[in-house]
Every structure is written in C-alpha cells, then in structure tokens.
Motif scaffolding. Structure first.
Motif, PDB file in Angstrom:
ATOM      1  N   GLU A 120      50.932  34.546  37.521  1.00 37.34           N
ATOM      2  CA  GLU A 120      50.132  34.609  36.295  1.00 37.34           C
ATOM      3  C   GLU A 120      48.786  33.924  36.477  1.00 37.34           C
ATOM      4  OE1 GLU A 120      52.515  32.918  33.267  1.00 37.34           O
ATOM      5  OE2 GLU A 120      53.807  34.689  33.020  1.00 37.34           O
ATOM      6  N   ILE A 121      48.767  32.792  37.175  1.00 37.84           N
ATOM      7  CA  ILE A 121      47.503  32.096  37.411  1.00 37.84           C
ATOM      8  C   ILE A 121      46.571  32.939  38.274  1.00 37.84           C
ATOM      9  CG2 ILE A 121      46.479  30.081  38.527  1.00 37.84           C
ATOM     10  CD1 ILE A 121      48.940  28.491  37.665  1.00 37.84           C
ATOM     11  N   ALA A 122      47.120  33.582  39.308  1.00 31.56           N
ATOM     12  CA  ALA A 122      46.294  34.420  40.180  1.00 31.56           C
ATOM     13  C   ALA A 122      45.709  35.606  39.415  1.00 31.56           C
ATOM     14  CB  ALA A 122      47.126  34.909  41.364  1.00 31.56           C
TER      15      ALA A 122
ATOM     16  N   ALA B 278      45.220  35.770  36.141  1.00 34.78           N
ATOM     17  CA  ALA B 278      44.244  35.263  35.169  1.00 34.78           C
ATOM     18  C   ALA B 278      42.918  34.952  35.845  1.00 34.78           C
ATOM     19  CB  ALA B 278      44.801  34.016  34.486  1.00 34.78           C
ATOM     20  N   ASN B 279      42.963  34.361  37.031  1.00 33.46           N
ATOM     21  CA  ASN B 279      41.719  34.057  37.749  1.00 33.46           C
ATOM     22  C   ASN B 279      40.970  35.336  38.122  1.00 33.46           C
ATOM     23  OD1 ASN B 279      42.241  31.319  37.596  1.00 33.46           O
ATOM     24  ND2 ASN B 279      43.261  31.237  39.588  1.00 33.46           N
ATOM     25  N   LEU B 280      41.712  36.340  38.562  1.00 31.93           N
ATOM     26  CA  LEU B 280      41.076  37.610  38.933  1.00 31.93           C
ATOM     27  C   LEU B 280      40.436  38.279  37.725  1.00 31.93           C
ATOM     28  CD1 LEU B 280      40.479  39.944  40.882  1.00 31.93           C
ATOM     29  CD2 LEU B 280      42.787  40.815  40.399  1.00 31.93           C
TER      30      LEU B 280
ATOM     31  N   THR C 105      39.523  36.913  34.937  1.00 25.00           N
ATOM     32  CA  THR C 105      38.401  36.114  34.428  1.00 25.00           C
ATOM     33  C   THR C 105      37.115  36.459  35.161  1.00 25.00           C
ATOM     34  OG1 THR C 105      39.910  34.308  33.857  1.00 25.00           O
ATOM     35  CG2 THR C 105      37.586  33.762  34.047  1.00 25.00           C
ATOM     36  N   GLU C 106      37.220  36.715  36.457  1.00 26.05           N
ATOM     37  CA  GLU C 106      36.036  37.115  37.218  1.00 26.05           C
ATOM     38  C   GLU C 106      35.546  38.508  36.818  1.00 26.05           C
ATOM     39  OE1 GLU C 106      34.350  35.204  39.235  1.00 26.05           O
ATOM     40  OE2 GLU C 106      35.755  33.527  38.955  1.00 26.05           O
TER      41      GLU C 106
ATOM     42  N   ILE D  95      42.352  33.603  27.719  1.00 28.01           N
ATOM     43  CA  ILE D  95      41.510  33.271  28.866  1.00 28.01           C
ATOM     44  C   ILE D  95      40.037  33.194  28.469  1.00 28.01           C
ATOM     45  CG2 ILE D  95      43.145  34.237  30.504  1.00 28.01           C
ATOM     46  CD1 ILE D  95      41.410  36.699  30.723  1.00 28.01           C
ATOM     47  N   ARG D  96      39.687  33.766  27.303  1.00 26.49           N
ATOM     48  CA  ARG D  96      38.343  33.580  26.759  1.00 26.49           C
ATOM     49  C   ARG D  96      38.379  33.827  25.253  1.00 26.49           C
ATOM     50  NH1 ARG D  96      33.243  37.320  28.308  1.00 26.49           N
ATOM     51  NH2 ARG D  96      34.058  38.555  26.553  1.00 26.49           N
TER      52      ARG D  96
END
Length: 225
Positions: free
Chosen positions: A90-92, A94-96, A98-99, A182-183
């Motif tokens: 989930e963190i991976a 979310a990071n992707l 977000t970019e 996430i935003r």
C-alpha cells in the motif's frame, strides 16, 4: 551256598565322593525356594511397565505442548509477515500515485478547456483507468459542507445563500486510496453572511412594534369620536 542273582544290585542315589546324604537335602530345599520365588518376580514386572508407561505419557504430553506452541508462534509469524507485506504494498502504491497526481491534474485542466482530444485523450483515459484499478479515488464537489479532515481551504468568502461553511469551488480535487487520504481537496469556501441572523429578529421586532402602534391608533379612534 547262596546264589547271586545276576544284574540285581541295590540302586542307591548318586552321591558325590566325599558328600553325605545330609548335604543333598539343603540343595533340594534351595531349589524349592527358587521355584516359589519366581511368581513374585513376575508380579513386579507389570508395576515396572506401568511406571515406564507413565513416563512415556508424560514425555509425549510435553512434546505435544511444545509442538502446539511452535505451531501457534508460526501462525502468528505468518500473519505478521502478511500484514507487513500488505502495508509495504500500500505504501509503494501510494508513493507511485502521489507522483502521478500532477499529471492527473494536467489531464483534468485539459479536459475542462476542451483540449483532451485525439491520441492524447486515449492515453489520458488509459492512465486514469490504471490509476483507478490501483485503488485511486477522486473526491471533492461544489456545494458539499467543508470538512477540514479532507478539505484544504485556499480561498474564503461570505455568501448570503449558505447556512454553513460550504465548498463553493474545487480548485484541485482530492485523492484517496481506500480510507487513506493522499491529498486533500483544495477548495474555496463561503460562510454565512455576518449579521444575517440578527437582521431578521430586528425586522420582526420592528414589525411587531408597528403592529402595536396600529392597534393603538385603532383603539384611540372611537375615543376621540
């Protein structure tokens, strides 16, 4: 003259040389004691087997408890590893995602201005579809109540037609993955006009006062007449 019958001799028990008949009697008695003691030894054997069986059962119970404890620890380890694996995934994601949010913002602006056409439109829609499959959800609509947990107010104003703080414009949509934001949505908000609630009671009191004066005039007319 006496005749000896051939082959007829008195048979006597064989006695070792130097031994008498008195020595043979203790041997016979000792052999009889041994024969009598044999059943007692046979009775002691089941008691010994029972003790050994109890020891084996105790050892088996201990080994079974150890095995159950190890199995429980292994199950806890598997659940912990699976939970960590899901969290890392989930963190991976979310990071992707977000970019990719700035790219999605550009696609949204292009759609608003009618510039999302041709091959660019196909690529943009494919990107939005992939992001949605990965769990990305867009939120934020005009007219919904302002929620500071999911909204970020960038502009503020007053409006006479709202009864609570309301999102009147969505400057940038918000995005979430599942229950995780996430935003936040960046919005312009409007609050009720200050004093709007105090004007109405004053008007009502003035109206009531005017009605009272009218009643006095009506009541005074007949007196003058």
């Amino acid at each position: 003259m006496t005749e000896e019958t051939p082959g007829f001799d008195e048979q006597q028990p064989d006695v070792p040389s130097g031994a008498t008949s008195d020595d043979a009697e203790p041997k016979a008695a000792s052999s009889a004691k041994e024969e009598g003691a044999a059943p007692a030894g046979d009775a002691a054997q089941p008691a010994g087997l029972t003790a050994q069986l109890d020891q084996v059962r105790t050892a088996l119970g201990e080994r079974t408890a150890d095995l159950q404890r190890l199995q429980a620890e292994y199950q806890n380890y598997r659940r912990r590893v699976e939970r960590d694996r899901v969290a890392v995934r989930e963190i991976a994601i979310a990071n992707l995602l977000t970019e990719l949010l700035p790219v999605l913002d550009d696609i949204g602006r292009a759609r608003e201005h009618g510039e999302l056409v041709g091959g660019f439109k196909s690529v943009a829609e494919s990107l939005e579809t992939v992001a949605a499959k990965m769990g990305l959800q867009q939120f934020g609509k005009e007219g919904e109540p302002f929620d500071p947990t999911i909204h970020e107010a960038l502009m503020h104003s007053y409006a006479p037609d709202v009864t609570e703080t309301t999102c009147v414009a969505i400057l940038q949509p918000g995005y979430r993955i599942g229950e995780r934001t996430i935003r936040p949505a960046r919005v312009a908000v409007a609050e009720p006009q200050p004093g709007a609630q105090t004007v109405k009671p004053a008007e009502e009191s003035g109206k009531a006062k005017g009605d009272g004066q009218g009643e006095d005039k009506d009541s005074g007319g007949p007196e003058e007449g």
